[in-house]
Design a protein around this motif. Structure first.
Motif, short mmCIF file in Angstrom:
data_model
loop_
_atom_site.label_atom_id
_atom_site.label_comp_id
_atom_site.label_asym_id
_atom_site.label_seq_id
_atom_site.Cartn_x
_atom_site.Cartn_y
_atom_site.Cartn_z
N UNK A 177 0.84 -1.19 0.00
CA UNK A 177 0.00 0.00 0.00
C UNK A 177 0.88 1.24 0.00
N UNK A 178 0.36 2.37 -0.47
CA UNK A 178 1.16 3.60 -0.44
C UNK A 178 1.67 3.94 0.96
N UNK A 179 0.90 3.61 1.97
CA UNK A 179 1.34 3.90 3.34
C UNK A 179 2.49 3.01 3.81
N UNK A 180 2.87 2.03 3.01
CA UNK A 180 4.06 1.22 3.33
C UNK A 180 5.34 1.91 2.87
N UNK A 181 5.21 3.02 2.16
CA UNK A 181 6.38 3.74 1.68
C UNK A 181 7.23 4.23 2.85
N UNK A 182 8.51 3.85 2.84
CA UNK A 182 9.42 4.18 3.94
C UNK A 182 10.81 3.65 3.60
N UNK A 183 11.77 4.04 4.43
CA UNK A 183 13.07 3.37 4.40
C UNK A 183 12.99 2.21 5.38
N UNK A 184 13.36 1.04 4.92
CA UNK A 184 13.30 -0.17 5.73
C UNK A 184 14.70 -0.56 6.20
N UNK A 185 14.79 -0.87 7.49
CA UNK A 185 16.07 -1.22 8.11
C UNK A 185 15.99 -2.62 8.73
N UNK A 186 17.03 -3.41 8.53
CA UNK A 186 17.10 -4.66 9.27
C UNK A 186 17.97 -4.46 10.51
N UNK A 187 17.74 -5.29 11.48
CA UNK A 187 18.39 -5.15 12.79
C UNK A 187 18.55 -6.52 13.40
N UNK A 188 19.71 -6.78 13.98
CA UNK A 188 19.92 -8.03 14.72
C UNK A 188 20.50 -7.72 16.07
N UNK A 189 20.14 -8.54 17.05
CA UNK A 189 20.51 -8.26 18.45
C UNK A 189 20.81 -9.56 19.16
N UNK A 190 21.91 -9.54 19.90
CA UNK A 190 22.26 -10.67 20.78
C UNK A 190 22.36 -10.12 22.19
N UNK A 191 21.73 -10.79 23.13
CA UNK A 191 21.57 -10.28 24.49
C UNK A 191 22.91 -10.02 25.17
N UNK A 192 22.95 -8.99 26.02
CA UNK A 192 24.17 -8.59 26.71
C UNK A 192 24.69 -9.68 27.64
N UNK A 193 23.78 -10.49 28.19
CA UNK A 193 24.24 -11.47 29.15
C UNK A 193 24.86 -12.71 28.49
N UNK A 194 24.84 -12.74 27.18
CA UNK A 194 25.44 -13.87 26.46
C UNK A 194 26.83 -13.51 25.97
N UNK A 195 27.66 -14.51 25.68
CA UNK A 195 28.99 -14.21 25.12
C UNK A 195 28.88 -13.45 23.81
N UNK A 196 29.77 -12.50 23.62
CA UNK A 196 29.86 -11.71 22.38
C UNK A 196 28.51 -11.09 22.00
#
Length: 120
Positions: A86-105
């Motif tokens: 839909x026209x309202x889907x117009x945007x810049x799309x970003x991907x993101x990945x996250x690993x929890x702080x309490x885990x290694x690395x």
């Protein structure tokens, strides 16, 4: 340094489809959360879809039934299939990945963004 390389954005007519890809530039420990956000001009960045390490998915109400998030662990790549755009889907799309702080690395990485424009 890890990069998230996005592709698949573009211009499409309303009702059309696009598939966004997010490739992680090198092998890293598994993420706990992988998601897609979007930001339209003048608006805040908002979450669109999320997939956890166990495969649980969640979607914004505005895209439920139209968008599908998935991942290919062998290719270290995440996807967002967008149908019935839909026209309202117009945007810049970003991907993101996250690993929890309490885990290694632990980590938190963002892609550079890819433009999706839906014409009416």
């Amino acid at each position: 340094q890890v990069e998230l390389v996005e592709s698949g954005g573009g211009l499409v007519q309303a009702g059309g489809s696009l598939r966004l890809s997010c490739a992680v530039s090198r092998s890293i420990l598994p993420a706990n959360v992988m998601d897609w956000y979007r930001q339209a001009p003048g608006n805040k960045r908002e979450p669109v879809a999320t997939i956890t390490g166990s495969g649980t998915t969640n979607y914004a109400n505005s895209v439920k039934g139209r968008f599908t998030i998935s991942r290919d662990d062998a290719k270290n790549t995440y996807y967002l299939q967008m149908n019935s755009l839909k026209p309202e889907d117009t945007a810049v799309y970003y991907c993101h990945i996250h690993r929890l702080r309490q885990l290694p690395q632990p980590y938190d990485y963002w892609g550079q963004g890819t433009q999706v424009t839906v014409s009416s």
